[in-house]
Design an enzyme around this catalytic site. Structure first.
Site, mmCIF file in Angstrom:
data_model
loop_
_atom_site.group_PDB
_atom_site.id
_atom_site.type_symbol
_atom_site.label_atom_id
_atom_site.label_comp_id
_atom_site.label_asym_id
_atom_site.label_seq_id
_atom_site.Cartn_x
_atom_site.Cartn_y
_atom_site.Cartn_z
ATOM 1 N N ASP A 22 0.865 -1.173 0.000
ATOM 2 C CA ASP A 22 0.000 0.000 0.000
ATOM 3 C C ASP A 22 0.909 1.233 0.000
ATOM 4 O OD1 ASP A 22 -2.262 1.720 0.548
ATOM 5 O OD2 ASP A 22 -1.546 1.790 2.628
ATOM 6 N N ASP A 62 -0.343 5.093 0.908
ATOM 7 C CA ASP A 62 -0.667 6.079 1.947
ATOM 8 C C ASP A 62 -0.700 5.436 3.324
ATOM 9 O OD1 ASP A 62 -1.059 8.453 0.342
ATOM 10 O OD2 ASP A 62 -2.754 7.361 -0.522
ATOM 11 N N THR A 89 -4.859 5.642 -4.083
ATOM 12 C CA THR A 89 -4.542 7.037 -4.403
ATOM 13 C C THR A 89 -4.334 7.255 -5.905
ATOM 14 O OG1 THR A 89 -3.374 8.905 -3.389
ATOM 15 C CG2 THR A 89 -2.012 7.137 -4.238
HETATM 16 C C1 XBP Z 1 -5.588 6.001 0.510
HETATM 17 C C2 XBP Z 1 -6.713 6.895 0.361
HETATM 18 C C3 XBP Z 1 -6.622 7.973 -0.580
HETATM 19 C C4 XBP Z 1 -5.808 9.178 -0.175
HETATM 20 C C5 XBP Z 1 -6.112 10.294 -1.135
HETATM 21 O O1 XBP Z 1 -6.045 4.725 0.948
HETATM 22 O O2 XBP Z 1 -7.742 6.742 0.967
HETATM 23 O O3 XBP Z 1 -7.916 8.434 -0.756
HETATM 24 O O4 XBP Z 1 -6.177 9.599 1.119
HETATM 25 O O5 XBP Z 1 -5.828 9.955 -2.433
HETATM 26 P P1 XBP Z 1 -5.109 3.444 0.890
HETATM 27 P P2 XBP Z 1 -6.631 10.645 -3.643
HETATM 28 O O6 XBP Z 1 -3.837 3.812 1.616
HETATM 29 O O7 XBP Z 1 -5.877 2.396 1.644
HETATM 30 O O8 XBP Z 1 -4.892 3.083 -0.555
HETATM 31 O O9 XBP Z 1 -7.063 12.012 -3.191
HETATM 32 O O10 XBP Z 1 -5.639 10.695 -4.775
HETATM 33 O O11 XBP Z 1 -7.826 9.775 -3.949
HETATM 34 MG MG MG Z 2 -3.056 3.030 3.460
#
Ligand code: XBP
Ligand code: MG
Length: 262
Positions: free
Chosen positions: A10, A12, A125
Site C-alpha cells: 500500500d 498512503d 490514491t
Molecule cells: C488512501 C486513500 C486515498 C488518499 C487520497 O487509501 O484513501 O484516498 O487519502 O488519495 P489506501 P486521492 O492507503 O488504503 O490506498 O485524493 O488521490 O484519492
Molecule cells: Mg493506506
C-alpha cells in the site's frame, strides 16, 4: 509450502505517513483556493479517512458534515476540479520534501530486490501521487523497482473492495498464496484479505485503534537496526526486531500454515 514470491505495498500510511500532513493539508489548500470556507481538522480528517478515495471523501463530507452547503448543479464536475487542484497541492508538498518515507521502507525494498522477491503497489490514491512520492523520496525510489503500480481508478471499486489486489495479482501472474500485502489500515486489510492475500500491518496514528484481527502480523513500523518495531498483534515471530526478508518469509509461512487449519 508456497514460496513467497512478491510483496504488494500500500502507499498512503504504509510507505509514508502521507495523510495528516500531506493529503489533509492539500485538501484544505484546494478548498481555500476555491474560496470555500471548509477546513478539515486533524480529528475530522481521521473520521473522513473511513472513506477511501479523495473524490469519494469530498462527497461523503458534503453528505454527512456539510449538508447546508448549496451544491452546484454539476456536482461531479465540481468535485473532480476540486480534487485535481488537491492533487496539484499534494504533489507540490511532496516536491518540497515535506513527507519522508517511513522507517525501514527503503531498506526493506532494497533487501527484497536483492533476494529476488518481486515488488508491486496496490493503492487507492491517484497515480500522480505515487509517482511524486517515489520521485521526491530521499533517496528517490525508481518506479521500475515495482513490476506493477496499480493505483486509483484503474479498477471500478476502491478499497475495502478487493479489486485493486485482484488486478495486481493478475498483472503479476501470481496466486494470492505467493504474495504478502503490507498495509496500514483496516480498509486496506479487508481489501487484501478479500483477495485471499495474507497481510502484515504497520499502524500509524490514524489507524492504531482499528481492527486488525485478520492480519498475519501487526507492527508499529517496519523498523531499522537502530529503530526496533513493537509487535502489536498477530502470530508470534522470532527474529531481529526489524522486518527483513527472513522475517517476511517466516510470517508468510506461518500465516499459510495457520490458514490451512482454519
Ligand atoms: C488512501 C486513500 C486515498 C488518499 C487520497 O487509501 O484513501 O484516498 O487519502 O488519495 P489506501 P486521492 O492507503 O488504503 O490506498 O485524493 O488521490 O484519492
Ligand atoms: Mg493506506
Amino acid at each position: 509450502m508456497t514460496e513467497l514470491a512478491a510483496l504488494i505495498f500500500d502507499v498512503d500510511g504504509t510507505l509514508a505517513d502521507t495523510e495528516r500532513d500531506g493529503h489533509r493539508v492539500a485538501f484544505n489548500r484546494a478548498f481555500a483556493e476555491a474560496g470555500l470556507d471548509w477546513h478539515w481538522t486533524i480529528p475530522l480528517y481521521g473520521e473522513l479517512l473511513k472513506i477511501t478515495g479523495g473524490k469519494e471523501r469530498i462527497r461523503y463530507y458534503l453528505d454527512h458534515y456539510n449538508s447546508a452547503y448549496q451544491r452546484p448543479a454539476a456536482l461531479d464536475d465540481f468535485i473532480a476540479r476540486l480534487h485535481a487542484d488537491k492533487t496539484r497541492h499534494y504533489t507540490q508538498l511532496l516536491a518540497e520534501g515535506k513527507i519522508p518515507l517511513r522507517s525501514g521502507v527503503r531498506r526493506l525494498l532494497e533487501e527484497a530486490r536483492d533476494n529476488g522477491i518481486r515488488l508491486a503497489i496496490a493503492t487507492t490514491t491517484t497515480p500522480a501521487n505515487v509517482m511524486a512520492l517515489l520521485e521526491y523520496a530521499q533517496p528517490a525510489i525508481p518506479p521500475a523497482w515495482f513490476e506493477v503500480i496499480a493505483a486509483g481508478e484503474i479498477v471500478p471499486a476502491k478499497k475495502p473492495a478487493p479489486d485493486i489486489y485482484q488486478y495486481t495479482l493478475r498483472q503479476l501472474r501470481l496466486t494470492p498464496a505467493q504474495c504478502l500485502a503490507i498495509e496500514d489500515s483496516e480498509n486496506g486489510l479487508q481489501s487484501a484479505r478479500q483477495a485471499g492475500i495474507e497481510t502484515l500491518i504497520t499502524v500509524n496514528d490514524y489507524t492504531a485503534q482499528q481492527d486488525f484481527s485478520e492480519a498475519a502480523l501487526v507492527l508499529d513500523r517496519i523498523g531499522e537496526p537502530g529503530q526496533p518495531f513493537k509487535v502489536l498483534g498477530g502470530l508470534p515471530v522470532s527474529a531481529k526486531p526489524y522486518l527483513d526478508v527472513a522475517l517476511l518469509r517466516q510470517v508468510h509461512e506461518r500465516a499459510e500454515r495457520a490458514a490451512s487449519v482454519r
